[in-house]
Scaffold this motif. Sequence first.
Motif, PDB file in Angstrom:
ATOM      1  N   LEU A 140      13.248   2.921  12.445  1.00 41.68           N
ATOM      2  CA  LEU A 140      12.520   3.126  13.698  1.00 41.68           C
ATOM      3  C   LEU A 140      11.824   4.480  13.645  1.00 41.68           C
ATOM      4  O   LEU A 140      12.440   5.485  13.303  1.00 41.68           O
ATOM      5  CB  LEU A 140      13.496   3.089  14.884  1.00 41.68           C
ATOM      6  CG  LEU A 140      14.527   1.953  14.886  1.00 41.68           C
ATOM      7  CD1 LEU A 140      15.451   2.086  16.094  1.00 41.68           C
ATOM      8  CD2 LEU A 140      13.835   0.592  14.890  1.00 41.68           C
ATOM      9  N   GLY A 141      10.561   4.500  13.960  1.00 44.21           N
ATOM     10  CA  GLY A 141       9.801   5.745  13.906  1.00 44.21           C
ATOM     11  C   GLY A 141      10.209   6.684  15.037  1.00 44.21           C
ATOM     12  O   GLY A 141      10.225   6.281  16.197  1.00 44.21           O
ATOM     13  N   VAL A 142      10.526   7.920  14.687  1.00 47.43           N
ATOM     14  CA  VAL A 142      10.946   8.891  15.705  1.00 47.43           C
ATOM     15  C   VAL A 142       9.749   9.353  16.533  1.00 47.43           C
ATOM     16  O   VAL A 142       9.793   9.381  17.767  1.00 47.43           O
ATOM     17  CB  VAL A 142      11.648  10.099  15.036  1.00 47.43           C
ATOM     18  CG1 VAL A 142      11.882  11.218  16.038  1.00 47.43           C
ATOM     19  CG2 VAL A 142      12.962   9.653  14.412  1.00 47.43           C
TER      20      VAL A 142
ATOM     21  N   GLU B 295       0.826  -1.212   0.000  1.00 46.91           N
ATOM     22  CA  GLU B 295       0.000   0.000   0.000  1.00 46.91           C
ATOM     23  C   GLU B 295       0.854   1.253   0.000  1.00 46.91           C
ATOM     24  O   GLU B 295       0.482   2.278  -0.544  1.00 46.91           O
ATOM     25  CB  GLU B 295      -0.910   0.008   1.226  1.00 46.91           C
ATOM     26  CG  GLU B 295      -1.985  -1.039   1.120  1.00 46.91           C
ATOM     27  CD  GLU B 295      -3.117  -0.817   2.106  1.00 46.91           C
ATOM     28  OE1 GLU B 295      -2.939  -0.009   3.039  1.00 46.91           O
ATOM     29  OE2 GLU B 295      -4.156  -1.471   1.924  1.00 46.91           O
ATOM     30  N   ILE B 296       2.024   1.135   0.621  1.00 47.04           N
ATOM     31  CA  ILE B 296       2.921   2.285   0.674  1.00 47.04           C
ATOM     32  C   ILE B 296       3.172   2.786  -0.735  1.00 47.04           C
ATOM     33  O   ILE B 296       3.216   3.986  -0.999  1.00 47.04           O
ATOM     34  CB  ILE B 296       4.273   1.871   1.319  1.00 47.04           C
ATOM     35  CG1 ILE B 296       4.062   1.443   2.759  1.00 47.04           C
ATOM     36  CG2 ILE B 296       5.286   2.990   1.227  1.00 47.04           C
ATOM     37  CD1 ILE B 296       5.312   0.870   3.419  1.00 47.04           C
ATOM     38  N   VAL B 297       3.317   1.841  -1.657  1.00 44.01           N
ATOM     39  CA  VAL B 297       3.648   2.199  -3.034  1.00 44.01           C
ATOM     40  C   VAL B 297       2.385   2.461  -3.864  1.00 44.01           C
ATOM     41  O   VAL B 297       2.321   3.407  -4.643  1.00 44.01           O
ATOM     42  CB  VAL B 297       4.498   1.079  -3.679  1.00 44.01           C
ATOM     43  CG1 VAL B 297       4.687   1.325  -5.164  1.00 44.01           C
ATOM     44  CG2 VAL B 297       5.850   1.002  -2.978  1.00 44.01           C
TER      45      VAL B 297
ATOM     46  N   ASP C 217       9.310  10.927  10.732  1.00 40.14           N
ATOM     47  CA  ASP C 217      10.759  10.705  10.679  1.00 40.14           C
ATOM     48  C   ASP C 217      11.121   9.289  11.096  1.00 40.14           C
ATOM     49  O   ASP C 217      10.435   8.681  11.914  1.00 40.14           O
ATOM     50  CB  ASP C 217      11.478  11.703  11.596  1.00 40.14           C
ATOM     51  CG  ASP C 217      11.868  12.963  10.844  1.00 40.14           C
ATOM     52  OD1 ASP C 217      11.018  13.462  10.074  1.00 40.14           O
ATOM     53  OD2 ASP C 217      13.012  13.427  10.993  1.00 40.14           O
ATOM     54  N   GLN C 218      12.182   8.834  10.524  1.00 39.50           N
ATOM     55  CA  GLN C 218      12.735   7.550  10.953  1.00 39.50           C
ATOM     56  C   GLN C 218      14.235   7.700  11.147  1.00 39.50           C
ATOM     57  O   GLN C 218      14.883   8.480  10.456  1.00 39.50           O
ATOM     58  CB  GLN C 218      12.523   6.475   9.876  1.00 39.50           C
ATOM     59  CG  GLN C 218      11.087   6.023   9.714  1.00 39.50           C
ATOM     60  CD  GLN C 218      10.950   4.997   8.589  1.00 39.50           C
ATOM     61  OE1 GLN C 218      11.758   4.956   7.670  1.00 39.50           O
ATOM     62  NE2 GLN C 218       9.914   4.182   8.672  1.00 39.50           N
ATOM     63  N   VAL C 219      14.767   6.945  12.093  1.00 38.48           N
ATOM     64  CA  VAL C 219      16.206   6.704  12.127  1.00 38.48           C
ATOM     65  C   VAL C 219      16.372   5.244  11.733  1.00 38.48           C
ATOM     66  O   VAL C 219      15.523   4.414  12.055  1.00 38.48           O
ATOM     67  CB  VAL C 219      16.821   6.967  13.523  1.00 38.48           C
ATOM     68  CG1 VAL C 219      16.830   8.450  13.840  1.00 38.48           C
ATOM     69  CG2 VAL C 219      16.094   6.188  14.610  1.00 38.48           C
TER      70      VAL C 219
ATOM     71  N   ARG D  69      -3.033   9.681  16.038  1.00 39.91           N
ATOM     72  CA  ARG D  69      -1.891   9.717  16.952  1.00 39.91           C
ATOM     73  C   ARG D  69      -0.877   8.636  16.562  1.00 39.91           C
ATOM     74  O   ARG D  69      -1.232   7.463  16.432  1.00 39.91           O
ATOM     75  CB  ARG D  69      -2.381   9.479  18.384  1.00 39.91           C
ATOM     76  CG  ARG D  69      -1.274   9.529  19.428  1.00 39.91           C
ATOM     77  CD  ARG D  69      -1.897   9.475  20.818  1.00 39.91           C
ATOM     78  NE  ARG D  69      -1.200   8.533  21.694  1.00 39.91           N
ATOM     79  CZ  ARG D  69      -0.339   8.882  22.640  1.00 39.91           C
ATOM     80  NH1 ARG D  69      -0.049  10.141  22.832  1.00 39.91           N
ATOM     81  NH2 ARG D  69       0.222   7.977  23.406  1.00 39.91           N
ATOM     82  N   GLY D  70       0.341   9.015  16.339  1.00 38.79           N
ATOM     83  CA  GLY D  70       1.364   8.040  15.969  1.00 38.79           C
ATOM     84  C   GLY D  70       1.378   7.692  14.489  1.00 38.79           C
ATOM     85  O   GLY D  70       2.130   6.829  14.051  1.00 38.79           O
ATOM     86  N   ARG D  71       0.513   8.356  13.717  1.00 41.18           N
ATOM     87  CA  ARG D  71       0.492   8.102  12.268  1.00 41.18           C
ATOM     88  C   ARG D  71       0.336   9.433  11.550  1.00 41.18           C
ATOM     89  O   ARG D  71      -0.684  10.103  11.712  1.00 41.18           O
ATOM     90  CB  ARG D  71      -0.647   7.148  11.919  1.00 41.18           C
ATOM     91  CG  ARG D  71      -0.587   6.593  10.501  1.00 41.18           C
ATOM     92  CD  ARG D  71      -1.654   5.532  10.278  1.00 41.18           C
ATOM     93  NE  ARG D  71      -1.409   4.303  11.038  1.00 41.18           N
ATOM     94  CZ  ARG D  71      -0.566   3.346  10.690  1.00 41.18           C
ATOM     95  NH1 ARG D  71       0.130   3.466   9.590  1.00 41.18           N
ATOM     96  NH2 ARG D  71      -0.427   2.272  11.427  1.00 41.18           N
TER      97      ARG D  71
ATOM     98  N   PHE E 146       7.387  10.342   3.625  1.00 42.31           N
ATOM     99  CA  PHE E 146       6.055  10.853   3.317  1.00 42.31           C
ATOM    100  C   PHE E 146       5.147   9.720   2.868  1.00 42.31           C
ATOM    101  O   PHE E 146       5.479   8.976   1.954  1.00 42.31           O
ATOM    102  CB  PHE E 146       6.160  11.902   2.203  1.00 42.31           C
ATOM    103  CG  PHE E 146       7.046  13.053   2.588  1.00 42.31           C
ATOM    104  CD1 PHE E 146       6.519  14.208   3.137  1.00 42.31           C
ATOM    105  CD2 PHE E 146       8.424  12.948   2.440  1.00 42.31           C
ATOM    106  CE1 PHE E 146       7.351  15.251   3.519  1.00 42.31           C
ATOM    107  CE2 PHE E 146       9.271  13.993   2.815  1.00 42.31           C
ATOM    108  CZ  PHE E 146       8.724  15.141   3.357  1.00 42.31           C
ATOM    109  N   ARG E 147       4.018   9.589   3.541  1.00 41.36           N
ATOM    110  CA  ARG E 147       3.026   8.592   3.127  1.00 41.36           C
ATOM    111  C   ARG E 147       1.647   9.215   3.287  1.00 41.36           C
ATOM    112  O   ARG E 147       1.342   9.764   4.346  1.00 41.36           O
ATOM    113  CB  ARG E 147       3.119   7.326   3.997  1.00 41.36           C
ATOM    114  CG  ARG E 147       4.428   6.590   3.840  1.00 41.36           C
ATOM    115  CD  ARG E 147       4.465   5.325   4.693  1.00 41.36           C
ATOM    116  NE  ARG E 147       5.838   4.826   4.770  1.00 41.36           N
ATOM    117  CZ  ARG E 147       6.221   3.814   5.541  1.00 41.36           C
ATOM    118  NH1 ARG E 147       5.335   3.182   6.303  1.00 41.36           N
ATOM    119  NH2 ARG E 147       7.482   3.431   5.550  1.00 41.36           N
ATOM    120  N   TYR E 148       0.848   9.066   2.255  1.00 36.97           N
ATOM    121  CA  TYR E 148      -0.497   9.648   2.328  1.00 36.97           C
ATOM    122  C   TYR E 148      -1.396   8.683   3.091  1.00 36.97           C
ATOM    123  O   TYR E 148      -2.146   7.921   2.521  1.00 36.97           O
ATOM    124  CB  TYR E 148      -1.023   9.924   0.913  1.00 36.97           C
ATOM    125  CG  TYR E 148      -2.158  10.906   0.922  1.00 36.97           C
ATOM    126  CD1 TYR E 148      -1.901  12.263   0.968  1.00 36.97           C
ATOM    127  CD2 TYR E 148      -3.481  10.474   0.930  1.00 36.97           C
ATOM    128  CE1 TYR E 148      -2.934  13.181   1.014  1.00 36.97           C
ATOM    129  CE2 TYR E 148      -4.522  11.381   0.972  1.00 36.97           C
ATOM    130  CZ  TYR E 148      -4.238  12.728   1.019  1.00 36.97           C
ATOM    131  OH  TYR E 148      -5.266  13.630   1.069  1.00 36.97           O
TER     132      TYR E 148
END
Length: 418
Positions: free
Chosen positions: A300-302, A57-59, A120-122, A113-115, A106-108
């Motif tokens: 990992l989600g910042v 779905e991301i793509v 950002d990710q590290v 909360r949390g989405r 970036f994801r549509y």
Amino acid sequence: MFQTSPGMRDILAPESARWRHLNGVFAEVVEAAGYQQVIPPLLEDLGVFTRIGEATEIVTKEMYDFVDKGDRHVALRPEQTASVCRAYVEHRPTTPWKTWYTGSNFRYEKPQRGRYRQFDQVGIEVLGVDDPHLDVEVIALGWDFYRRLGLQQVRLVVNSLGEPEDRAQYVSALGDFLRAADGLSEQSRATLATNPLRVLDSKREQDAPIIAAAPTIADFWSDAAREHFDAVQAGLRLLDIPFELELKLVRGLDYYRRTTFEFVGGTLDSAQNALGGGGRYDGLVEALGGPPTAGIGFALGVERALIACDDEGVFEAPDTSVEVFVVDTAGGEHALAITTELRAAGVSADRAYEQRSMKAQIKAADRSRARYAVIVGTNELDEGVVVLRPLRTREAQQPVPRADLVATLQQRLQEGQT
Ligand code: AMP
């Protein structure tokens, strides 16, 4: 009046300082293990991302893609693994190529909360090594990072998706099972048509009993896959890293094989409780035009890490207030000179502007949370002194010769006196 677009946020102080601190902690953890930073562009040819999986779905649904002024079909990156692999193919660094990164994706998605739509990710990615000890190292670095933040309630779940052939057989068996199942949700039936593995990710209650009864990948592991996974588990035990086997754990991208893992937050809602995850994705470099190359990494989600820190009451924002605040009721030039001298001497300093009243400037000094105020008034200046006032203790203020001010402050700050 404009506001941020849905799913996008401004990060203001003090959260911004916490954000930077988190990046610093991450850099320390991974650089201590030989990883070096890579900074890929935010935007790539669309094809870089469609290679990571036509069936995710991301793509297919969430990409911020557009045609640029040069008629190139480009996209804002939805993740950074593909960019790192593209960079590898482009620059062909020597292997093992151990990289780390930080930055926005970036994801549509539907914001909650949390989405978010910008998040950002590290992460780290290693290209060119197939050793199960590397899988252990990668997982251990993620684990260490959460520990360094102070998080206690993170769970580690691991699985192996087997070799590509094992995985293909499993996907086919899983597809047969799910197609024959009664009562699968409409959304999951749609997912089933394109990517049966993804059905295992469904959080819908209606799907839960079906997923629980579905076959697991373990029955399809080849000897090589089982051996690799055994070695990974043995390594985790050796390092005393607690983990749970989760045979239904799948990762979205088509290129994942063998080890997959996820860090799950103990305090977050179940729909957003994945703090981060990763795995092996041998094959992605090849799909981007490079030679067959083993790859493994995690992202990992910042935002979610910081939410988890809030929930556990750990990892507070660092103190970014200045050490000295200069109050100048003699015209402002002294504040200009003194702040410049202090900064040059390594002492952080701020000041009031616009020749405000003494009272207003003192208020600004208090608000700045500086450790000292330096008060410059015409009377004191005539005697060649300024007043040094501790702001965080009840200690009395005292006059200091203007010429000794910088040295005096340096000494006081070094002694830790406030
Ligand atoms: P993924 O790249 O989908 O495996 O995601 C890795 C991690 O990035 C997740 O576990 C989340 O912590 C974070 N993440 C993914 N998508 C979002 C989003 N839309 N908003 C905030 N964090 C996200």
